[in-house]
Design an enzyme around this catalytic site. Structure first.
Site, mmCIF file in Angstrom:
data_model
loop_
_atom_site.group_PDB
_atom_site.id
_atom_site.type_symbol
_atom_site.label_atom_id
_atom_site.label_comp_id
_atom_site.label_asym_id
_atom_site.label_seq_id
_atom_site.Cartn_x
_atom_site.Cartn_y
_atom_site.Cartn_z
ATOM 1 N N HIS A 58 -18.149 -34.036 17.271
ATOM 2 C CA HIS A 58 -18.996 -33.586 17.439
ATOM 3 C C HIS A 58 -20.187 -32.874 16.514
ATOM 4 O O HIS A 58 -19.066 -31.958 16.732
ATOM 5 C CB HIS A 58 -20.201 -33.859 18.611
ATOM 6 C CG HIS A 58 -19.584 -35.206 19.705
ATOM 7 N ND1 HIS A 58 -20.526 -36.062 20.876
ATOM 8 C CD2 HIS A 58 -19.423 -36.235 18.849
ATOM 9 C CE1 HIS A 58 -20.333 -36.940 20.729
ATOM 10 N NE2 HIS A 58 -19.278 -37.138 20.043
ATOM 11 N N GLU A 60 -21.745 -30.242 17.840
ATOM 12 C CA GLU A 60 -21.409 -29.152 18.627
ATOM 13 C C GLU A 60 -20.442 -28.556 18.362
ATOM 14 O O GLU A 60 -19.515 -27.186 19.132
ATOM 15 C CB GLU A 60 -22.014 -29.309 20.588
ATOM 16 C CG GLU A 60 -23.632 -30.248 20.100
ATOM 17 C CD GLU A 60 -23.688 -31.348 20.019
ATOM 18 O OE1 GLU A 60 -22.625 -31.949 19.278
ATOM 19 O OE2 GLU A 60 -24.042 -32.218 20.991
ATOM 20 N N CYS A 88 -23.827 -33.809 25.397
ATOM 21 C CA CYS A 88 -22.708 -35.255 25.972
ATOM 22 C C CYS A 88 -21.901 -34.446 27.292
ATOM 23 O O CYS A 88 -21.811 -33.145 26.919
ATOM 24 C CB CYS A 88 -22.336 -36.107 25.659
ATOM 25 S SG CYS A 88 -20.784 -35.486 24.496
ATOM 26 N N CYS A 91 -19.396 -31.921 25.444
ATOM 27 C CA CYS A 91 -20.231 -31.091 24.477
ATOM 28 C C CYS A 91 -20.614 -29.793 25.182
ATOM 29 O O CYS A 91 -20.651 -28.108 25.697
ATOM 30 C CB CYS A 91 -20.999 -31.281 23.419
ATOM 31 S SG CYS A 91 -20.368 -32.475 22.300
#
Length: 159
Positions: A58, A60, A88, A91
């Site tokens: 991801h 992040e 999410c 993260c």
């Protein structure tokens, strides 16, 4: 820690949106992130899950990894993380564990949001760190980018 102005927040979020667009151009879900310390951009990334075949890639997670490598440690206590979509659970947990000072995000994530929409990992009282959170910055732009991406995906699936 230097708290960025609202104009700075918008500028850095615009850069995160640019990273999200780059991700979309590569067939990735358009999420972008920018890590800033002392007004300086330390790292900027878009999602890379498809390219890397990695469920943890991801935006992040990538900027947190880059930031730790660049700054020489996992504690990013003076950093602000700008991300186009609400983090999410994975993260959000990494944001807390990295001791990020501020989280600024665009669109809420009604399916997986963990900064207040479904869960609130970043403000959980049992955790030893809670970043300041600014939600909804440039949410319209971030949401539109996601809508267009998934509409295009649905069109491709119908062909």
């Amino acid at each position: 820690m230097i708290i960025p102005s609202q104009a700075d927040d918008r500028r850095f979020m615009a850069l995160a949106l640019e990273q999200a667009r780059f991700a979309a151009d590569r067939g990735e879900v358009p999420v972008g992130a920018v890590l800033v310390v002392g007004g300086e951009i330390i790292a900027a990334r878009g999602n890379e899950r498809e390219r890397r075949r990695d469920p943890t890639a991801h935006a992040e997670m990538l900027v947190l990894r880059d930031g730790a490598a660049i700054l020489g440690g996992w504690r990013l206590k003076d950093a602000t993380l700008y991300v186009t979509l609400e983090p999410c659970v994975m993260c959000a947990g990494a944001i807390v564990l990295a001791r990020i000072a501020r989280l600024v995000y665009g669109a809420d994530d009604p399916k997986a949001g963990a900064a207040g929409t479904i869960f609130n990992i970043v403000d959980h009282p049992a955790l030893n760190h809670n970043p300041q959170v600014r939600a909804g910055l440039m949410a319209t732009e971030a949401s539109q980018l996601l809508r267009e991406f998934f509409a295009g995906r649905r069109e491709q699936d119908m062909l």
